[in-house]
Design a protein around this motif. Structure first.
Motif, PDB file in Angstrom:
ATOM      1  N   ASP A  90      -8.228  -2.214  12.682  1.00 13.62           N
ATOM      2  CA  ASP A  90      -9.494  -2.934  12.735  1.00 13.62           C
ATOM      3  C   ASP A  90      -9.942  -3.482  11.385  1.00 13.62           C
ATOM      4  O   ASP A  90     -10.952  -4.174  11.301  1.00 13.62           O
ATOM      5  CB  ASP A  90     -10.598  -2.042  13.309  1.00 13.62           C
ATOM      6  N   PHE A  91      -9.183  -3.176  10.344  1.00 12.40           N
ATOM      7  CA  PHE A  91      -9.535  -3.691   9.026  1.00 12.40           C
ATOM      8  C   PHE A  91      -9.115  -5.156   8.907  1.00 12.40           C
ATOM      9  O   PHE A  91      -8.328  -5.659   9.708  1.00 12.40           O
ATOM     10  CB  PHE A  91      -8.872  -2.847   7.927  1.00 12.40           C
ATOM     11  N   SER A  92      -9.635  -5.817   7.896  1.00 15.70           N
ATOM     12  CA  SER A  92      -9.336  -7.237   7.702  1.00 15.70           C
ATOM     13  C   SER A  92      -7.853  -7.454   7.431  1.00 15.70           C
ATOM     14  O   SER A  92      -7.130  -6.539   7.038  1.00 15.70           O
ATOM     15  CB  SER A  92     -10.153  -7.792   6.534  1.00 15.70           C
ATOM     16  N   LYS A  93      -7.442  -8.680   7.615  1.00 12.68           N
ATOM     17  CA  LYS A  93      -6.048  -9.062   7.350  1.00 12.68           C
ATOM     18  C   LYS A  93      -5.688  -8.808   5.893  1.00 12.68           C
ATOM     19  O   LYS A  93      -4.565  -8.397   5.601  1.00 12.68           O
ATOM     20  CB  LYS A  93      -5.829 -10.523   7.726  1.00 12.68           C
ATOM     21  N   GLU A  94      -6.619  -9.009   4.983  1.00 12.46           N
ATOM     22  CA  GLU A  94      -6.343  -8.777   3.559  1.00 12.46           C
ATOM     23  C   GLU A  94      -5.974  -7.315   3.306  1.00 12.46           C
ATOM     24  O   GLU A  94      -5.026  -7.019   2.579  1.00 12.46           O
ATOM     25  CB  GLU A  94      -7.554  -9.160   2.692  1.00 12.46           C
ATOM     26  N   VAL A  95      -6.706  -6.423   3.939  1.00 10.61           N
ATOM     27  CA  VAL A  95      -6.420  -4.992   3.759  1.00 10.61           C
ATOM     28  C   VAL A  95      -5.107  -4.626   4.420  1.00 10.61           C
ATOM     29  O   VAL A  95      -4.259  -3.966   3.817  1.00 10.61           O
ATOM     30  CB  VAL A  95      -7.575  -4.126   4.310  1.00 10.61           C
ATOM     31  N   THR A  96      -4.913  -5.044   5.647  1.00 10.36           N
ATOM     32  CA  THR A  96      -3.684  -4.660   6.350  1.00 10.36           C
ATOM     33  C   THR A  96      -2.457  -5.289   5.708  1.00 10.36           C
ATOM     34  O   THR A  96      -1.409  -4.646   5.640  1.00 10.36           O
ATOM     35  CB  THR A  96      -3.769  -5.000   7.849  1.00 10.36           C
ATOM     36  N   ASP A  97      -2.575  -6.507   5.217  1.00 12.88           N
ATOM     37  CA  ASP A  97      -1.444  -7.119   4.510  1.00 12.88           C
ATOM     38  C   ASP A  97      -1.123  -6.339   3.243  1.00 12.88           C
ATOM     39  O   ASP A  97       0.045  -6.117   2.916  1.00 12.88           O
ATOM     40  CB  ASP A  97      -1.740  -8.580   4.156  1.00 12.88           C
ATOM     41  N   TRP A  98      -2.142  -5.924   2.528  1.00 12.17           N
ATOM     42  CA  TRP A  98      -1.937  -5.146   1.298  1.00 12.17           C
ATOM     43  C   TRP A  98      -1.241  -3.828   1.621  1.00 12.17           C
ATOM     44  O   TRP A  98      -0.280  -3.445   0.950  1.00 12.17           O
ATOM     45  CB  TRP A  98      -3.280  -4.892   0.607  1.00 12.17           C
ATOM     46  N   ILE A  99      -1.701  -3.155   2.662  1.00 15.09           N
ATOM     47  CA  ILE A  99      -1.097  -1.878   3.066  1.00 15.09           C
ATOM     48  C   ILE A  99       0.349  -2.097   3.498  1.00 15.09           C
ATOM     49  O   ILE A  99       1.244  -1.341   3.116  1.00 15.09           O
ATOM     50  CB  ILE A  99      -1.913  -1.228   4.209  1.00 15.09           C
ATOM     51  N   ASP A 100       0.587  -3.136   4.267  1.00 13.86           N
ATOM     52  CA  ASP A 100       1.941  -3.405   4.756  1.00 13.86           C
ATOM     53  C   ASP A 100       2.933  -3.665   3.625  1.00 13.86           C
ATOM     54  O   ASP A 100       4.122  -3.385   3.773  1.00 13.86           O
ATOM     55  CB  ASP A 100       1.934  -4.572   5.740  1.00 13.86           C
ATOM     56  N   GLN A 101       2.450  -4.170   2.527  1.00 15.54           N
ATOM     57  CA  GLN A 101       3.339  -4.384   1.368  1.00 15.54           C
ATOM     58  C   GLN A 101       3.922  -3.062   0.859  1.00 15.54           C
ATOM     59  O   GLN A 101       5.016  -3.035   0.314  1.00 15.54           O
ATOM     60  CB  GLN A 101       2.589  -5.051   0.219  1.00 15.54           C
ATOM     61  N   PHE A 102       3.165  -1.993   1.036  1.00 16.04           N
ATOM     62  CA  PHE A 102       3.582  -0.700   0.488  1.00 16.04           C
ATOM     63  C   PHE A 102       4.253   0.189   1.506  1.00 16.04           C
ATOM     64  O   PHE A 102       4.746   1.255   1.153  1.00 16.04           O
ATOM     65  CB  PHE A 102       2.377   0.015  -0.133  1.00 16.04           C
ATOM     66  N   LEU A 103       4.269  -0.223   2.745  1.00 13.38           N
ATOM     67  CA  LEU A 103       4.906   0.596   3.782  1.00 13.38           C
ATOM     68  C   LEU A 103       6.368   0.237   3.978  1.00 13.38           C
ATOM     69  O   LEU A 103       6.826  -0.795   3.690  1.00 13.38           O
ATOM     70  CB  LEU A 103       4.158   0.464   5.108  1.00 13.38           C
TER      71      LEU A 103
END
Length: 103
Positions: A90-103
């Motif tokens: 449910d977080f913004s695309k900016e947050v989820t994109d940032w997290i996905d970079q590290f996963l």
């Protein structure tokens, strides 16, 4: 990314207590399992005491809520298995994109 939107910050602050409660419920069940092990009661007690001492340092138990530490805290919660990637949907695309970079 250094800035956290008001939307993401409010969402985080509303979800964090729920995530922590869920995590502590899991810990409580694990503690019950320790107490029910087929050992001497004193052995179970000391094993549980050691485990609680370790767990109380987890971000799932206690965390300093700071907007400047938002991304670090999210990663800490994920590393400690307090939350999963799905908890961030449910977080913004900016947050989820940032997290996905590290996963």
């Amino acid at each position: 990314m250094n800035k956290v939107s008001n939307y993401d910050w409010k969402l985080y602050r509303s979800l964090l207590p729920k995530w922590q409660e869920r995590y502590m419920a899991k810990l409580n069940q694990e503690y019950i399992d320790i107490l029910n092990e087929d050992n001497n009661p004193s052995a179970n007690f000391w094993k549980l005491e050691k485990r609680i001492y370790q767990d109380r340092k987890s971000p799932g138990v206690v965390i300093t809520v700071s907007r400047s530490e938002f991304f670090i805290d999210i990663m800490s919660l994920m590393r400690a298995n307090v939350i999963s990637r799905e908890d961030l949907n449910d977080f913004s695309k900016e947050v989820t994109d940032w997290i996905d970079q590290f996963l």
